[in-house]
Design a protein around this motif. Sequence first.
Motif, PDB file in Angstrom:
ATOM      1  N   GLY A  85      -2.180  37.712  10.515  1.00 48.97           N
ATOM      2  CA  GLY A  85      -2.165  39.167  10.600  1.00 48.97           C
ATOM      3  C   GLY A  85      -0.912  39.761   9.977  1.00 48.97           C
ATOM      4  N   ARG A  86       0.199  39.023  10.078  1.00 51.91           N
ATOM      5  CA  ARG A  86       1.469  39.508   9.545  1.00 51.91           C
ATOM      6  C   ARG A  86       2.353  38.316   9.208  1.00 51.91           C
ATOM      7  N   ILE A  87       2.941  38.333   8.029  1.00 55.38           N
ATOM      8  CA  ILE A  87       3.878  37.287   7.626  1.00 55.38           C
ATOM      9  C   ILE A  87       5.274  37.704   8.045  1.00 55.38           C
ATOM     10  N   GLU A  88       5.982  36.771   8.671  1.00 50.74           N
ATOM     11  CA  GLU A  88       7.361  37.041   9.083  1.00 50.74           C
ATOM     12  C   GLU A  88       8.373  36.391   8.157  1.00 50.74           C
ATOM     13  N   GLU A  89       8.046  35.234   7.630  1.00 51.06           N
ATOM     14  CA  GLU A  89       8.920  34.578   6.650  1.00 51.06           C
ATOM     15  C   GLU A  89       8.160  33.565   5.856  1.00 51.06           C
ATOM     16  N   GLU A  99      -7.455  24.015  13.559  1.00 49.73           N
ATOM     17  CA  GLU A  99      -6.311  24.843  13.935  1.00 49.73           C
ATOM     18  C   GLU A  99      -5.642  25.533  12.747  1.00 49.73           C
ATOM     19  N   ASP A 100      -6.152  25.334  11.532  1.00 45.38           N
ATOM     20  CA  ASP A 100      -5.575  25.974  10.352  1.00 45.38           C
ATOM     21  C   ASP A 100      -5.799  27.479  10.395  1.00 45.38           C
ATOM     22  N   ALA A 101      -4.804  28.230   9.973  1.00 41.82           N
ATOM     23  CA  ALA A 101      -4.907  29.689   9.905  1.00 41.82           C
ATOM     24  C   ALA A 101      -5.294  30.096   8.489  1.00 41.82           C
ATOM     25  N   TYR A 102      -6.200  31.057   8.403  1.00 37.92           N
ATOM     26  CA  TYR A 102      -6.670  31.584   7.126  1.00 37.92           C
ATOM     27  C   TYR A 102      -5.741  32.705   6.661  1.00 37.92           C
ATOM     28  N   LEU A 103      -5.438  32.737   5.370  1.00 37.31           N
ATOM     29  CA  LEU A 103      -4.673  33.838   4.778  1.00 37.31           C
ATOM     30  C   LEU A 103      -5.570  34.548   3.777  1.00 37.31           C
ATOM     31  N   PRO A 104      -5.796  35.844   3.953  1.00 36.29           N
ATOM     32  CA  PRO A 104      -6.628  36.597   3.016  1.00 36.29           C
ATOM     33  C   PRO A 104      -6.005  36.602   1.617  1.00 36.29           C
ATOM     34  N   PRO A 105      -6.854  36.613   0.571  1.00 38.65           N
ATOM     35  CA  PRO A 105      -6.328  36.638  -0.802  1.00 38.65           C
ATOM     36  C   PRO A 105      -5.368  37.796  -1.052  1.00 38.65           C
ATOM     37  N   HIS A 144      -1.166  37.900  20.244  1.00 41.32           N
ATOM     38  CA  HIS A 144      -0.814  37.297  18.962  1.00 41.32           C
ATOM     39  C   HIS A 144      -0.150  35.948  19.208  1.00 41.32           C
ATOM     40  N   LEU A 145      -0.421  35.015  18.323  1.00 41.56           N
ATOM     41  CA  LEU A 145       0.234  33.714  18.339  1.00 41.56           C
ATOM     42  C   LEU A 145       1.039  33.578  17.064  1.00 41.56           C
ATOM     43  N   ARG A 146       2.161  32.914  17.158  1.00 40.77           N
ATOM     44  CA  ARG A 146       2.972  32.632  15.976  1.00 40.77           C
ATOM     45  C   ARG A 146       2.481  31.307  15.381  1.00 40.77           C
ATOM     46  N   ALA A 147       2.353  31.285  14.068  1.00 42.50           N
ATOM     47  CA  ALA A 147       1.913  30.077  13.378  1.00 42.50           C
ATOM     48  C   ALA A 147       2.838  29.817  12.200  1.00 42.50           C
ATOM     49  N   SER A 148       2.991  28.546  11.892  1.00 42.38           N
ATOM     50  CA  SER A 148       3.795  28.145  10.748  1.00 42.38           C
ATOM     51  C   SER A 148       3.107  26.951  10.104  1.00 42.38           C
ATOM     52  N   GLY A 149       3.133  26.906   8.791  1.00 37.63           N
ATOM     53  CA  GLY A 149       2.513  25.779   8.105  1.00 37.63           C
ATOM     54  C   GLY A 149       2.753  25.852   6.614  1.00 37.63           C
ATOM     55  N   THR A 150       2.197  24.894   5.917  1.00 40.42           N
ATOM     56  CA  THR A 150       2.324  24.799   4.472  1.00 40.42           C
ATOM     57  C   THR A 150       1.074  25.371   3.828  1.00 40.42           C
ATOM     58  N   LEU A 151       1.261  26.279   2.887  1.00 41.51           N
ATOM     59  CA  LEU A 151       0.131  26.945   2.247  1.00 41.51           C
ATOM     60  C   LEU A 151      -0.646  25.990   1.357  1.00 41.51           C
ATOM     61  N   ASP A 152      -1.961  25.958   1.561  1.00 39.89           N
ATOM     62  CA  ASP A 152      -2.876  25.164   0.746  1.00 39.89           C
ATOM     63  C   ASP A 152      -3.944  26.117   0.226  1.00 39.89           C
ATOM     64  N   VAL A 153      -4.164  26.131  -1.084  1.00 43.18           N
ATOM     65  CA  VAL A 153      -5.166  27.011  -1.681  1.00 43.18           C
ATOM     66  C   VAL A 153      -6.185  26.156  -2.412  1.00 43.18           C
ATOM     67  N   THR A 155       5.424  31.489   7.886  1.00 40.87           N
ATOM     68  CA  THR A 155       5.423  31.732   9.324  1.00 40.87           C
ATOM     69  C   THR A 155       4.993  33.168   9.562  1.00 40.87           C
ATOM     70  N   GLY A 156       4.156  33.360  10.556  1.00 40.73           N
ATOM     71  CA  GLY A 156       3.706  34.714  10.861  1.00 40.73           C
ATOM     72  C   GLY A 156       2.919  34.774  12.150  1.00 40.73           C
ATOM     73  N   LEU A 157       2.335  35.941  12.383  1.00 44.47           N
ATOM     74  CA  LEU A 157       1.551  36.165  13.596  1.00 44.47           C
ATOM     75  C   LEU A 157       0.069  36.122  13.270  1.00 44.47           C
ATOM     76  N   LEU A 158      -0.684  35.401  14.084  1.00 42.69           N
ATOM     77  CA  LEU A 158      -2.122  35.309  13.907  1.00 42.69           C
ATOM     78  C   LEU A 158      -2.809  36.464  14.602  1.00 42.69           C
ATOM     79  N   ARG A 159      -3.979  36.806  14.115  1.00 47.10           N
ATOM     80  CA  ARG A 159      -4.829  37.790  14.771  1.00 47.10           C
ATOM     81  C   ARG A 159      -6.169  37.117  15.061  1.00 47.10           C
ATOM     82  N   PRO A 160      -6.906  37.630  16.041  1.00 47.58           N
ATOM     83  CA  PRO A 160      -8.212  37.047  16.340  1.00 47.58           C
ATOM     84  C   PRO A 160      -9.161  37.224  15.152  1.00 47.58           C
TER      85      PRO A 160
END
Length: 75
Positions: free
Chosen positions: A71-75, A34-40, A6-15, A55-60
Amino acid sequence: LGEGMHLRASGTLDVKDNHAFLRSPHYAYLPSVEDAYLPPSMVQRYGLVPGMTVTGLLRPPQESERYLAMGRIEE
């Protein structure tokens, strides 16, 4: 990312068009590979809105996915 990694990622949400991604200030908040996708379902569950910092953990990506996904939001 390998299995169980898992990798930790942080960014600003864009929808846009029901697709949510974390954008980075490193790329001036513009779309990048390098943008991480967030499921609806995750956006709805946590009440996330555009502009929030997440901020959260990425999954493959799964077989049918093209992007790293949150994969999981931490904050």
